[in-house]
Design a protein around this motif. Structure first.
Motif, mmCIF file in Angstrom:
data_model
loop_
_atom_site.group_PDB
_atom_site.id
_atom_site.type_symbol
_atom_site.label_atom_id
_atom_site.label_comp_id
_atom_site.label_asym_id
_atom_site.label_seq_id
_atom_site.Cartn_x
_atom_site.Cartn_y
_atom_site.Cartn_z
ATOM 1 N N GLY A 172 0.811 -1.212 0.000
ATOM 2 C CA GLY A 172 0.000 0.000 0.000
ATOM 3 C C GLY A 172 0.841 1.257 0.000
ATOM 4 O O GLY A 172 0.525 2.232 -0.696
ATOM 5 N N GLN A 173 1.940 1.252 0.752
ATOM 6 C CA GLN A 173 2.813 2.420 0.778
ATOM 7 C C GLN A 173 3.522 2.599 -0.559
ATOM 8 O O GLN A 173 3.684 3.726 -1.050
ATOM 9 C CB GLN A 173 3.836 2.285 1.908
ATOM 10 N N ARG A 174 3.942 1.494 -1.170
ATOM 11 C CA ARG A 174 4.559 1.601 -2.505
ATOM 12 C C ARG A 174 3.553 2.133 -3.521
ATOM 13 O O ARG A 174 3.900 2.912 -4.416
ATOM 14 C CB ARG A 174 5.090 0.231 -2.954
ATOM 15 N N ARG A 175 2.308 1.711 -3.382
ATOM 16 C CA ARG A 175 1.263 2.173 -4.294
ATOM 17 C C ARG A 175 1.073 3.687 -4.163
ATOM 18 O O ARG A 175 0.907 4.400 -5.159
ATOM 19 C CB ARG A 175 -0.045 1.437 -3.997
ATOM 20 N N VAL A 176 1.092 4.179 -2.924
ATOM 21 C CA VAL A 176 0.980 5.617 -2.678
ATOM 22 C C VAL A 176 2.113 6.361 -3.382
ATOM 23 O O VAL A 176 1.902 7.369 -4.067
ATOM 24 C CB VAL A 176 1.006 5.896 -1.157
ATOM 25 N N GLU A 177 3.349 5.880 -3.216
ATOM 26 C CA GLU A 177 4.501 6.541 -3.830
ATOM 27 C C GLU A 177 4.384 6.533 -5.353
ATOM 28 O O GLU A 177 4.725 7.525 -6.020
ATOM 29 C CB GLU A 177 5.785 5.856 -3.377
ATOM 30 N N ALA A 178 3.930 5.416 -5.917
ATOM 31 C CA ALA A 178 3.796 5.327 -7.374
ATOM 32 C C ALA A 178 2.742 6.303 -7.889
ATOM 33 O O ALA A 178 2.957 6.996 -8.896
ATOM 34 C CB ALA A 178 3.439 3.897 -7.777
ATOM 35 N N VAL A 179 1.614 6.382 -7.190
ATOM 36 C CA VAL A 179 0.540 7.280 -7.629
ATOM 37 C C VAL A 179 0.983 8.739 -7.514
ATOM 38 O O VAL A 179 0.694 9.568 -8.389
ATOM 39 C CB VAL A 179 -0.739 7.023 -6.811
ATOM 40 N N LEU A 180 1.695 9.073 -6.431
ATOM 41 C CA LEU A 180 2.197 10.441 -6.281
ATOM 42 C C LEU A 180 3.116 10.813 -7.435
ATOM 43 O O LEU A 180 3.029 11.927 -7.984
ATOM 44 C CB LEU A 180 2.946 10.574 -4.954
ATOM 45 N N GLN A 181 4.011 9.907 -7.816
ATOM 46 C CA GLN A 181 4.891 10.180 -8.946
ATOM 47 C C GLN A 181 4.090 10.370 -10.225
ATOM 48 O O GLN A 181 4.385 11.256 -11.036
ATOM 49 C CB GLN A 181 5.895 9.035 -9.114
ATOM 50 N N LEU A 182 3.070 9.546 -10.401
ATOM 51 C CA LEU A 182 2.257 9.629 -11.614
ATOM 52 C C LEU A 182 1.482 10.937 -11.663
ATOM 53 O O LEU A 182 1.338 11.547 -12.730
ATOM 54 C CB LEU A 182 1.298 8.440 -11.664
#
Length: 534
Positions: A172-182
């Motif tokens: 979930g935390q990795r998903r947050v980081e990926a979405v923020l970058q996107l």
């Protein structure tokens, strides 16, 4: 003598009454202002309908033929490739290139977009790893999300997070980081699709939303999977009522989450951030059936509250099972299990949601305008993936052709029937539209069979059904007994020929299956042994 006027002194009680009246007026004005702002903000947010499509379920669902203009198609599910954790795949079975080749997903998606619809890319689902779960590099996950959005010209990313994906906090935390970058360099809408019960979101779902908000992710909506309620649904409670209860509770949960971040959203703005997604017909749990009446009730609720999104699982199932289906309590991927017309759930659930009422076109007689002249569209054989349609050719079921910049597929044998010719009422059309010719399309290269794969055709030989020979680099197969009948007509597309031309995919399998011959030096015995001559 000057007269002096002594004013009346206001009592403390009267002062309090006046102050309370003024405060009430101010509060009422502020409340009206907040309601007006809330309504305006809600009006600016999208309200839309989009059915989920199980992209890899067979028979492959024709999204281009089924999506109405102004509606969205939610394609599921993009997951991590089993052989490359950071590469997107459809269901773990097909890369994006393979999906384009096997079931024409690129072309069908382009047809949806060209008709005014939108493709929504949904990742995750229950059965496979969502990209952020498998891929340990948030930057690579963001690149995978971006690649899929770009490929299908999608402006909406739907993260379907359930099962093990939802309970994995590190993912979930990795998903947050990926979405923020996107979100830093890509303009798109973000929806989180999460399991729900009548008590709203489970703690894991609340935690997923909170992670996103804590990191500053912009969430356009939370879509509730209002299905498979189990023991949280009261005895006798309809599926629509249970879905509504889930939405109302989730509305309160979102309000608390946003207020905890110092964001006070109005009631209608919060409803715009809620989506509901039932499973039509027979659910996975025995006794839970989402009926046509439930669809009507849920649609009315969505319209009254201004719910931001309505979807359902799945368009593949939006049809009756028919008389030959043995057990309606058994869930099918291709029918709902209830008596219905094809597409009826989509029609009932989408009514009035985010669609403009089409204006009545003025008649040519009243407007005085001339009828439009048919535009001549020239097809380029060098930029077409299939042969250009020819009125002289006979086409059989499955044959594809290009006509006026679009790809068509034959439903049955036909000749001299233009693919885009209008059909009269109740008259069948022998062609189905697949989608437009795409930029970069080129003719499929003919796979030339290697010499020795089969004998070359000879006019002196007698051939029987299923015999295979080589002719001008192609593998052809006899349809019946023949002799001295050249396969040339088959290469020209004739269905009357005694031969049929095998397609590239079949020839590739035959080549791969054929064992390679390894030459070896003859033994001394082979020159004189009788066996050498047999």
């Amino acid at each position: 003598m000057a007269l002096q006027f002594q004013g009346r002194r206001l009592s403390p009680v009267r002062v309090l009454i006046v102050a309370a009246a003024i405060a009430a007026l101010v509060a009422g004005g502020l409340a009206y202002w907040h309601r007006a702002n809330d309504s305006a903000a809600a009006a600016d947010a999208d309200q839309w309908f989009g059915a989920y499509v199980d992209a890899t379920s067979t028979p492959f669902y024709d999204i281009g033929a089924s999506a109405a203009p102004e509606q969205r198609v939610v394609l599921g599910f993009v997951v991590a490739d089993p052989e490359d954790d950071c590469a997107p795949s459809w269901g773990g079975y097909y890369s994006m290139d393979e999906a384009a080749e096997v079931f024409d997903l690129d072309r069908r998606a382009a047809r949806v977009n060209a008709a005014g619809g939108q493709i929504v890319v949904s990742t995750g689902g229950l059965l496979n790893d969502e990209l952020a779960t498998a891929c340990k590099d948030p930057a690579a996950t963001a690149a995978a999300y971006r690649a899929v959005l770009d490929r299908y010209q999608s402006t909406t990313l739907d993260l379907d997070i359930e099962g093990d994906d939802l309970s994995d906090a590190e993912a979930g935390q990795r998903r947050v980081e990926a979405v923020l970058q996107l979100q830093q360099d890509t303009d798109f809408q973000l929806w989180l699709t999460l399991p729900a019960a009548t008590f709203g979101l489970a703690p894991e779902g609340v935690a997923e939303v909170q992670r996103m908000l804590d990191a500053g992710v912009r969430i356009d909506g939370v879509n509730l999977m209002t299905m498979n309620f189990g023991q949280t649904r009261e005895s006798g409670q309809s599926m629509a009522t249970a879905s509504i209860q889930a939405a109302q509770t989730a509305h309160q949960q979102l309000d608390e989450l946003y207020q905890a971040k110092g964001q006070k959203l109005g009631e209608r703005s919060l409803w715009r951030k809620i989506g509901v997604t039932p499973m039509i017909g027979q659910n996975d749990l025995l006794g839970e059936v989402f009926s046509l009446e439930d669809a009507v009730e849920l649609n009315r609720f969505a319209l009254a509250q201004g719910v931001g999104r309505v979807s359902f699982w799945s368009a593949n199932r939006d049809a009756g099972c028919g008389e030959t289906y043995p057990d309606l309590n058994r869930v099918s991927n291709n029918c709902s299990g209830v008596a219905q017309d094809t597409g009826q759930f989509a029609s009932l659930l989408s009514a009035g949601l985010g669609q403009q009422t089409p204006a009545v076109a003025p008649s040519l007689e009243s407007s005085g305008e001339k009828a439009p002249v048919e535009t001549a569209i020239a097809d380029d054989p060098d930029a077409s993936p299939y042969p250009i349609w020819n009125a002289q050719f006979a086409y059989v079921k499955g044959d594809r052709t290009v006509w006026r910049k679009n790809v068509y597929e034959a439903k049955w044998w036909n000749q001299n029937s233009a693919p885009d010719a209008p059909a009269g009422k109740d008259q069948p059309q022998p062609w189905s539209l697949v989608g437009p010719v795409l930029p970069g399309d080129k003719p499929a290269a003919v796979l030339e069979a290697p010499a020795g794969l089969y004998p070359s055709w000879s006019p002196e030989k007698v051939y029987t059904k299923d015999d295979r020979v080589l002719f001008e680099g192609r593998v052809v197969q006899a349809k019946w007994w023949n002799t001295a009948q050249s396969p040339e007509a088959a290469l020209q597309g004739s269905t009357d020929s005694s031969w049929m031309v095998l397609d590239n995919a079949t020839v590739r399998k035959l080549i791969d299956k054929k064992p390679a011959k390894t030459p070896s030096a003859p033994s001394k015995a082979s020159a004189t042994s009788p066996a050498a001559e047999n």
